[in-house]
Design an enzyme around this catalytic site. Sequence first.
Site, PDB file in Angstrom:
ATOM      1  N   ALA A   9       0.837  -1.203   0.000  1.00  0.00           N
ATOM      2  CA  ALA A   9       0.000   0.000   0.000  1.00  0.00           C
ATOM      3  C   ALA A   9       0.872   1.253   0.000  1.00  0.00           C
ATOM      4  O   ALA A   9       0.559   2.232  -0.686  1.00  0.00           O
ATOM      5  CB  ALA A   9      -0.939   0.000   1.203  1.00  0.00           C
ATOM      6  N   GLY A  12       2.210   1.605  -3.446  1.00  0.00           N
ATOM      7  CA  GLY A  12       1.078   1.872  -4.333  1.00  0.00           C
ATOM      8  C   GLY A  12       0.598   3.302  -4.250  1.00  0.00           C
ATOM      9  O   GLY A  12       0.226   3.907  -5.257  1.00  0.00           O
ATOM     10  N   ASP A  13       0.618   3.873  -3.051  1.00  0.00           N
ATOM     11  CA  ASP A  13       0.240   5.269  -2.866  1.00  0.00           C
ATOM     12  C   ASP A  13       1.150   6.173  -3.690  1.00  0.00           C
ATOM     13  O   ASP A  13       0.691   7.075  -4.392  1.00  0.00           O
ATOM     14  CB  ASP A  13       0.312   5.617  -1.380  1.00  0.00           C
ATOM     15  CG  ASP A  13      -0.069   7.054  -1.100  1.00  0.00           C
ATOM     16  OD1 ASP A  13      -1.118   7.512  -1.603  1.00  0.00           O
ATOM     17  OD2 ASP A  13       0.671   7.727  -0.361  1.00  0.00           O
ATOM     18  N   SER A  14       2.452   5.920  -3.634  1.00  0.00           N
ATOM     19  CA  SER A  14       3.424   6.725  -4.386  1.00  0.00           C
ATOM     20  C   SER A  14       3.255   6.561  -5.890  1.00  0.00           C
ATOM     21  O   SER A  14       3.285   7.534  -6.639  1.00  0.00           O
ATOM     22  CB  SER A  14       4.847   6.331  -3.994  1.00  0.00           C
ATOM     23  OG  SER A  14       5.062   6.581  -2.635  1.00  0.00           O
ATOM     24  N   GLU A  17       0.023   8.336  -7.037  1.00  0.00           N
ATOM     25  CA  GLU A  17       0.162   9.795  -7.022  1.00  0.00           C
ATOM     26  C   GLU A  17       1.037  10.278  -8.171  1.00  0.00           C
ATOM     27  O   GLU A  17       0.713  11.260  -8.840  1.00  0.00           O
ATOM     28  CB  GLU A  17       0.729  10.280  -5.693  1.00  0.00           C
ATOM     29  CG  GLU A  17       0.761  11.789  -5.637  1.00  0.00           C
ATOM     30  CD  GLU A  17       0.842  12.348  -4.232  1.00  0.00           C
ATOM     31  OE1 GLU A  17       0.966  13.572  -4.143  1.00  0.00           O
ATOM     32  OE2 GLU A  17       0.774  11.590  -3.257  1.00  0.00           O
TER      33      GLU A  17
END
Length: 128
Positions: A9, A12-14, A17
Amino acid sequence: MNKNILTLAYIGDSVFELYIRNYLINIYSKVNTIQKQAIKIVSAKGQDELIKKLLEKNILNKEEIDIFNRGRNAKCAHHPKNTDIITYKYATGFEALIGYLYLENKKRLDEILSFCLEEIKCMYTEKM
């Protein structure tokens, strides 16, 4: 895959974005506008809406749904004050899926993110 689901996660966030910012710089020239639009999309609420579209339209395969579910069900020490826990958990599952695909299957990641981009265009067209 041996990675902790919250580590997936995190990456995945990076990845998500960066993908969204890259998309937005081709639309807007002002950094402030890009940032405001990016926040809407990469927020927990925006990610929650996207994962629900992916599930609703049966875009994900069984393995991807399993990764999402593991991320959604992961024990988190906290969640942001500006969103409810269910939205936050769905967003975490979405981020875990993106992180997993980034590390394991970039072709499938491109397919999923292309679908998300089309949904984003529909959801935010009048607002962009």
